[in-house]
Scaffold this motif. Structure first.
Motif, PDB file in Angstrom:
ATOM      1  N   THR A 246       1.319   0.452  -0.567  1.00  0.00           N
ATOM      2  CA  THR A 246       0.141  -0.422  -0.571  1.00  0.00           C
ATOM      3  C   THR A 246      -1.142   0.386  -0.785  1.00  0.00           C
ATOM      4  O   THR A 246      -2.037  -0.017  -1.537  1.00  0.00           O
ATOM      5  CB  THR A 246       0.053  -1.204   0.761  1.00  0.00           C
ATOM      6  OG1 THR A 246       1.319  -1.799   1.001  1.00  0.00           O
ATOM      7  CG2 THR A 246      -1.017  -2.273   0.716  1.00  0.00           C
TER       8      THR A 246
ATOM      9  N   ILE B 143      -5.644   7.009   6.864  1.00  0.00           N
ATOM     10  CA  ILE B 143      -5.255   7.889   5.753  1.00  0.00           C
ATOM     11  C   ILE B 143      -6.340   8.927   5.424  1.00  0.00           C
ATOM     12  O   ILE B 143      -6.019  10.114   5.267  1.00  0.00           O
ATOM     13  CB  ILE B 143      -4.873   7.046   4.511  1.00  0.00           C
ATOM     14  CG1 ILE B 143      -3.700   6.131   4.864  1.00  0.00           C
ATOM     15  CG2 ILE B 143      -4.504   7.941   3.334  1.00  0.00           C
ATOM     16  CD1 ILE B 143      -3.418   5.056   3.837  1.00  0.00           C
TER      17      ILE B 143
ATOM     18  N   HIS C 110      -0.069  -0.723   8.344  1.00  0.00           N
ATOM     19  CA  HIS C 110       0.381  -0.149   9.613  1.00  0.00           C
ATOM     20  C   HIS C 110      -0.720   0.618  10.334  1.00  0.00           C
ATOM     21  O   HIS C 110      -0.453   1.296  11.326  1.00  0.00           O
ATOM     22  CB  HIS C 110       1.589   0.764   9.358  1.00  0.00           C
ATOM     23  CG  HIS C 110       2.707   0.047   8.675  1.00  0.00           C
ATOM     24  ND1 HIS C 110       3.528  -0.846   9.326  1.00  0.00           N
ATOM     25  CD2 HIS C 110       3.091   0.023   7.378  1.00  0.00           C
ATOM     26  CE1 HIS C 110       4.392  -1.366   8.472  1.00  0.00           C
ATOM     27  NE2 HIS C 110       4.146  -0.859   7.282  1.00  0.00           N
TER      28      HIS C 110
HETATM   29  S1  SF4 Z   1       0.068   5.117   4.294  1.00  0.00           S
HETATM   30 FE1  SF4 Z   1       0.299   2.963   4.900  1.00  0.00          FE
HETATM   31  S2  SF4 Z   1      -0.048   1.794   3.031  1.00  0.00           S
HETATM   32 FE2  SF4 Z   1       0.318   3.914   2.408  1.00  0.00          FE
HETATM   33  S3  SF4 Z   1       2.490   3.957   1.973  1.00  0.00           S
HETATM   34 FE3  SF4 Z   1       2.223   4.653   4.071  1.00  0.00          FE
HETATM   35  S4  SF4 Z   1       2.492   2.801   5.306  1.00  0.00           S
HETATM   36 FE4  SF4 Z   1       2.166   2.118   3.203  1.00  0.00          FE
END
Ligand code: SF4
Ligand code: SF4
Length: 420
Positions: A346, A408, A404
Motif C-alpha cells: 500500500t 515508515i 498497520h
Molecule cells: S509498510 Fe505498511 S503499507 Fe507498506 S507494505 Fe508494510 S504494511 Fe503495507
C-alpha cells in the motif's frame, strides 16, 4: 543416473515422473493400491502423508511430496545440522544465487553429495535484472547454479523476489525456462514474492506458467492492529481475507499451484521471545503452526542453524495450533504489530517518488532481527543512495497510507543511520 527399485533410470525418465517423483520420501500419493491400509487412502485423499517423524504435503501440480518444514538457505545450516535434518525427514531445501554471492548454493552442493535423490532443491535468481540477451543470460544463470550445486538438475527454479507480473511473464524468461525444462536441467518453475501479493500474484497464477510460489506469510499477514486496538488490547484477525491474501491462496489452490511459506518468523529476534512461551510451546513453534494451518501451504521454511532450533522446529510436525497458543500469538501481535511490515505494498502505491520502501524495511529486518549486519549494509548500499530520499523531506504519504500504522518515515531515517 538415479536408482529406483534396483533399476537405473535416466535423467529424463526421472524428471518426467510426477507422483512417483516424490523424491526423498520413498512413497508417493498414489501408493495406496490394493493391499494398502485404509489410513493410506485417507491420507492420500487429504494430500498428506506421514512417514516416520515427518508429515509430507503435496506441492500443487508438481506432485512432489514435500516435508512440512523446509530448510531456509540464507545462511545455509552447518553440515551436521543439515545432515540431521535430512535424516529426520526434511526434504525441501531453499537457496538463491545471491545468498552469499553463490556460496549458499555451493554449500548445499557439498552437503547433498551422495544424497541428491533425498532432496528437493529449490533455488532462485533475478532474470529481470538482465538488460540484454535475457534468454541467454537466464540459461547461463541456471547453468552456473547447476555447477555450484554440483548437480545436473534443479527441482524448482524460481524468479527471485518478483514484484511485478511482467518480471515473470517476460517472453524471454519463459523461453529460457521452456528450454531448460526441455533439456532436463529444471523440473518445475516458481517465483518468490515479498511485496504486494494481492496485485502481483493473480496474473502470474492465471498464466499457468508457474508451478510453485514462495510467499512471505506469517501470523502478522493474517492480522491487523490499529493504534486504538493496541490500547483496547484487540487484534483484528480477518486481515488475511480483507487484504486479498486469502484470495491469492484460494486461487493458487484452485489452479493447483504449490505454496511454500517463507518469512514465517516475522516479528522479532528469537532471543527476545522467551517471555511468550506457553507450556511446552515456544513462540517460534506457534508461528510455524499458524503458517502450516493454512490449507494452501505445503511447506514452511525456516532457518535451522543449530540442533536446538532443529529440534524446536521439528516438534511442530503434524501438530495443530491450540487455543492457548493462539492467545500467545495475539499478545505478540499486540506488542509488535506497529513494527512489522506485512509487505502489502500500500505504501509503495502511495509514494510519489518510487522509494523502494519494502526493500529498505527488509534490510532493517536483516540487520535488527537476523543479525546479518554485513548482508543488510551491502544490500542497502547496492540499491539505495541519499538521492533515494530526495522527495521525503516534506512528505509522509507512506505513513498515512500504511493500514498497520507503521511510522515508515521514521524507519527510513533509522535505516539511513545504521545501514548507509
Ligand atoms: S509498510 Fe505498511 S503499507 Fe507498506 S507494505 Fe508494510 S504494511 Fe503495507
Ligand atoms: S516520505 Fe518518502 S518514502 Fe514516504 S511516501 Fe513520501 S517520498 Fe515516499
Amino acid at each position: 543416473m538415479s536408482q529406483q527399485n534396483g533399476r537405473k533410470i535416466n535423467r529424463r525418465e526421472f524428471l518426467g515422473q510426477g507422483l512417483a517423483g516424490a523424491i526423498g520420501v520413498g512413497v508417493a500419493l498414489g501408493s495406496s493400491g490394493a493391499g494398502s491400509p485404509a489410513w493410506a487412502a485417507e491420507e492420500n485423499a487429504a494430500k498428506r502423508l506421514r512417514k516416520g517423524g515427518m508429515v509430507y504435503r503435496r506441492l500443487g501440480r508438481t506432485e512432489l511430496m514435500v516435508s512440512e518444514l523446509g530448510l531456509g538457505g540464507s545462511p545455509s545450516p552447518p553440515p551436521p545440522v543439515f545432515s540431521a535434518a535430512l535424516d529426520r525427514g526434511v526434504n525441501f531445501v531453499d537457496s538463491s544465487a545471491v545468498y552469499g554471492r553463490g556460496q549458499g548454493e555451493r554449500n548445499i552442493g557439498r552437503m547433498i553429495k551422495g544424497r541428491r535423490d533425498k532432496v528437493i532443491v529449490c533455488t532462485k535468481f533475478h532474470p529481470y535484472r538482465f538488460q540484454t540477451d535475457v534468454k541467454a543470460q537466464s540459461i547461463k544463470a541456471v547453468e552456473d547454479a547447476l555447477e555450484r550445486l554440483q548437480t545436473d538438475y534443479i527441482d524448482i527454479i524460481c524468479v527471485h523476489g518478483a514484484s511485478a507480473p511482467e518480471q515473470c511473464l517476460n517472453d524471454d524468461v519463459l523461453a529460457a525456462f521452456a528450454q531448460l525444462k526441455q533439456e532436463g536441467k529444471v523440473r518445475f518453475t516458481g517465483l518468490s514474492n515479498h511485496s504486494d501479493p494481492a496485485h502481483v500474484l493473480p496474473p502470474i497464477i492465471e498464466s499457468g506458467h508457474y508451478d510453485v510460489i514462495l510467499l512471505a506469510l506469517s501470523v502478522f499477514s493474517g492480522t491487523r492492529v490499529t493504534r486504538a486496538d493496541v490500547k483496547a488490547g484487540k487484534v483484528y484477525d480477518n486481515w488475511l481475507a480483507d487484504s486479498g491474501l486469502q484470495a491469492v491462496l484460494d486461487l493458487a489452490q484452485e489452479r493447483d499451484v504449490g505454496i511454500v511459506a517463507m518469512k514465517t518468523m516475522a516479528g522479532g529476534a528469537r532471543q527476545k521471545l522467551a517471555k511468550y512461551q506457553v507450556g511446552e510451546t515456544t513462540l517460534p513453534q506457534a508461528k510455524l503452526k499458524w503458517a502450516l494451518s493454512r490449507e494452501a501451504v505445503a511447506c514452511a521454511l525456516s532457518e535451522m542453524l543449530n540442533f536446538d532450533i532443529l529440534d524446536e522446529n521439528l516438534a511442530v510436525v503434524g501438530t495443530t495450533l491450540s487455543a492457548n497458543e493462539q492467545t500467545m500469538l495475539r499478545q505478540h501481535i499486540l506488542d509488535r504489530s506497529a513494527d512489522v511490515c506485512r509487505m502489502c505494498g500500500t505504501c509503495l502505491r502511495a509514494c510519489p517518488a518510487g522509494v523502494p520502501i519494502l526493500d529498505i524495511l527488509r534490510y532493517i529486518t536483516y540487520h535488527d532481527e537476523h543479525g546479518k549486519i554485513r548482508h543488510a549494509r551491502q544490500s542497502y548500499r547496492r540499491h539505495v543512495s541519499a538521492h533515494t530520499f530526495a522527495a521525503c523531506a516534506d512528505c509522509d504519504a507512506c505513513r498515512r497510507a500504511c493500514p498497520h500504522g507503521l511510522d515508515i518515515p521514521a524507519k527510513l531515517r533509522y535505516a539511513r543511520s545504521v545501514l548507509a
